[in-house]
Design a protein around this motif. Structure first.
Motif, PDB file in Angstrom:
ATOM      1  N   GLN A   8      -2.046 -70.301  28.252  1.00 19.06           N
ATOM      2  CA  GLN A   8      -2.413 -70.541  29.523  1.00 19.06           C
ATOM      3  C   GLN A   8      -2.137 -68.899  30.653  1.00 19.06           C
ATOM      4  O   GLN A   8      -3.282 -68.728  30.930  1.00 19.06           O
ATOM      5  CB  GLN A   8      -2.350 -71.873  29.945  1.00 19.06           C
ATOM      6  N   THR A   9      -1.359 -68.617  30.105  1.00 17.44           N
ATOM      7  CA  THR A   9      -1.305 -68.126  31.264  1.00 17.44           C
ATOM      8  C   THR A   9      -0.699 -66.737  30.771  1.00 17.44           C
ATOM      9  O   THR A   9      -0.187 -65.270  31.671  1.00 17.44           O
ATOM     10  CB  THR A   9      -0.350 -68.142  32.045  1.00 17.44           C
ATOM     11  N   GLY A  10       0.138 -65.649  30.014  1.00 14.66           N
ATOM     12  CA  GLY A  10       0.546 -64.630  29.295  1.00 14.66           C
ATOM     13  C   GLY A  10       1.228 -65.174  29.514  1.00 14.66           C
ATOM     14  O   GLY A  10       2.499 -63.367  28.770  1.00 14.66           O
ATOM     15  N   VAL A  11       2.236 -65.711  30.323  1.00 13.00           N
ATOM     16  CA  VAL A  11       3.818 -65.639  30.627  1.00 13.00           C
ATOM     17  C   VAL A  11       4.616 -66.262  29.497  1.00 13.00           C
ATOM     18  O   VAL A  11       4.624 -67.475  29.257  1.00 13.00           O
ATOM     19  CB  VAL A  11       3.769 -66.423  31.915  1.00 13.00           C
ATOM     20  N   ALA A  12       5.235 -65.270  29.165  1.00 10.16           N
ATOM     21  CA  ALA A  12       6.582 -65.896  27.973  1.00 10.16           C
ATOM     22  C   ALA A  12       7.633 -66.805  28.123  1.00 10.16           C
ATOM     23  O   ALA A  12       8.583 -65.648  29.592  1.00 10.16           O
ATOM     24  CB  ALA A  12       6.418 -65.352  27.143  1.00 10.16           C
ATOM     25  N   ALA A  13       8.363 -67.644  28.063  1.00 12.40           N
ATOM     26  CA  ALA A  13       9.689 -68.281  28.284  1.00 12.40           C
ATOM     27  C   ALA A  13      10.334 -68.602  27.022  1.00 12.40           C
ATOM     28  O   ALA A  13       9.576 -69.275  26.217  1.00 12.40           O
ATOM     29  CB  ALA A  13       9.334 -69.356  29.547  1.00 12.40           C
ATOM     30  N   LEU A  38       5.909 -58.902  37.858  1.00 13.34           N
ATOM     31  CA  LEU A  38       7.017 -60.249  37.478  1.00 13.34           C
ATOM     32  C   LEU A  38       6.345 -61.380  38.550  1.00 13.34           C
ATOM     33  O   LEU A  38       5.740 -62.507  38.749  1.00 13.34           O
ATOM     34  CB  LEU A  38       7.953 -59.998  38.342  1.00 13.34           C
ATOM     35  N   GLU A  39       6.549 -60.460  39.936  1.00  7.77           N
ATOM     36  CA  GLU A  39       4.665 -61.217  40.703  1.00  7.77           C
ATOM     37  C   GLU A  39       4.093 -61.748  40.832  1.00  7.77           C
ATOM     38  O   GLU A  39       3.130 -63.116  40.310  1.00  7.77           O
ATOM     39  CB  GLU A  39       4.487 -60.357  42.256  1.00  7.77           C
ATOM     40  N   GLU A  40       3.456 -60.916  39.737  1.00  7.21           N
ATOM     41  CA  GLU A  40       2.267 -61.610  39.284  1.00  7.21           C
ATOM     42  C   GLU A  40       2.185 -62.838  38.194  1.00  7.21           C
ATOM     43  O   GLU A  40       0.980 -63.808  37.975  1.00  7.21           O
ATOM     44  CB  GLU A  40       0.993 -60.286  38.329  1.00  7.21           C
ATOM     45  N   ALA A  41       3.536 -62.432  37.548  1.00  3.43           N
ATOM     46  CA  ALA A  41       4.009 -63.965  36.303  1.00  3.43           C
ATOM     47  C   ALA A  41       3.984 -64.946  37.075  1.00  3.43           C
ATOM     48  O   ALA A  41       3.683 -65.954  37.063  1.00  3.43           O
ATOM     49  CB  ALA A  41       5.093 -63.131  35.507  1.00  3.43           C
ATOM     50  N   VAL A  42       4.945 -65.477  38.540  1.00  8.03           N
ATOM     51  CA  VAL A  42       5.571 -66.067  39.274  1.00  8.03           C
ATOM     52  C   VAL A  42       4.037 -66.550  39.145  1.00  8.03           C
ATOM     53  O   VAL A  42       3.501 -67.870  39.828  1.00  8.03           O
ATOM     54  CB  VAL A  42       5.886 -65.664  40.601  1.00  8.03           C
ATOM     55  N   ALA A  43       3.321 -65.692  40.170  1.00  5.75           N
ATOM     56  CA  ALA A  43       1.533 -66.157  40.708  1.00  5.75           C
ATOM     57  C   ALA A  43       1.039 -67.378  39.537  1.00  5.75           C
ATOM     58  O   ALA A  43      -0.259 -68.371  39.827  1.00  5.75           O
ATOM     59  CB  ALA A  43       0.533 -65.664  41.214  1.00  5.75           C
ATOM     60  N   ARG A  44       0.814 -66.535  38.406  1.00  2.00           N
ATOM     61  CA  ARG A  44       0.551 -67.390  37.442  1.00  2.00           C
ATOM     62  C   ARG A  44       0.799 -69.182  36.605  1.00  2.00           C
ATOM     63  O   ARG A  44       0.425 -69.722  36.969  1.00  2.00           O
ATOM     64  CB  ARG A  44      -0.049 -66.183  36.072  1.00  2.00           C
TER      65      ARG A  44
END
Length: 53
Positions: A8-13, A38-44
């Motif tokens: 949903q966000t493109g951010v991997a964990a 990283l700021e964009e990832a946190v916002a997502r």
């Protein structure tokens, strides 16, 4: 959670359990990009969690 997050966000964990029993219930992130990315990832992630606009 990790699968839904990346889809949903493109951010991997990574699930914390992959790092041993003490990691159960946690996730891990690799902070390998420049601060603006990283700021964009946190916002997502905030939006994904219902804590952002």
């Amino acid at each position: 959670f990790c699968t839904q997050l990346v889809e949903q966000t493109g951010v991997a964990a990574s699930p914390g359990a992959g790092f041993g029993k003490a990691g159960e219930g946690y996730v891990r992130f690799a902070l390998v990009h420049e601060p603006p990315v990283l700021e964009e990832a946190v916002a997502r992630m905030a939006k994904f969690l219902g804590r952002g606009s």
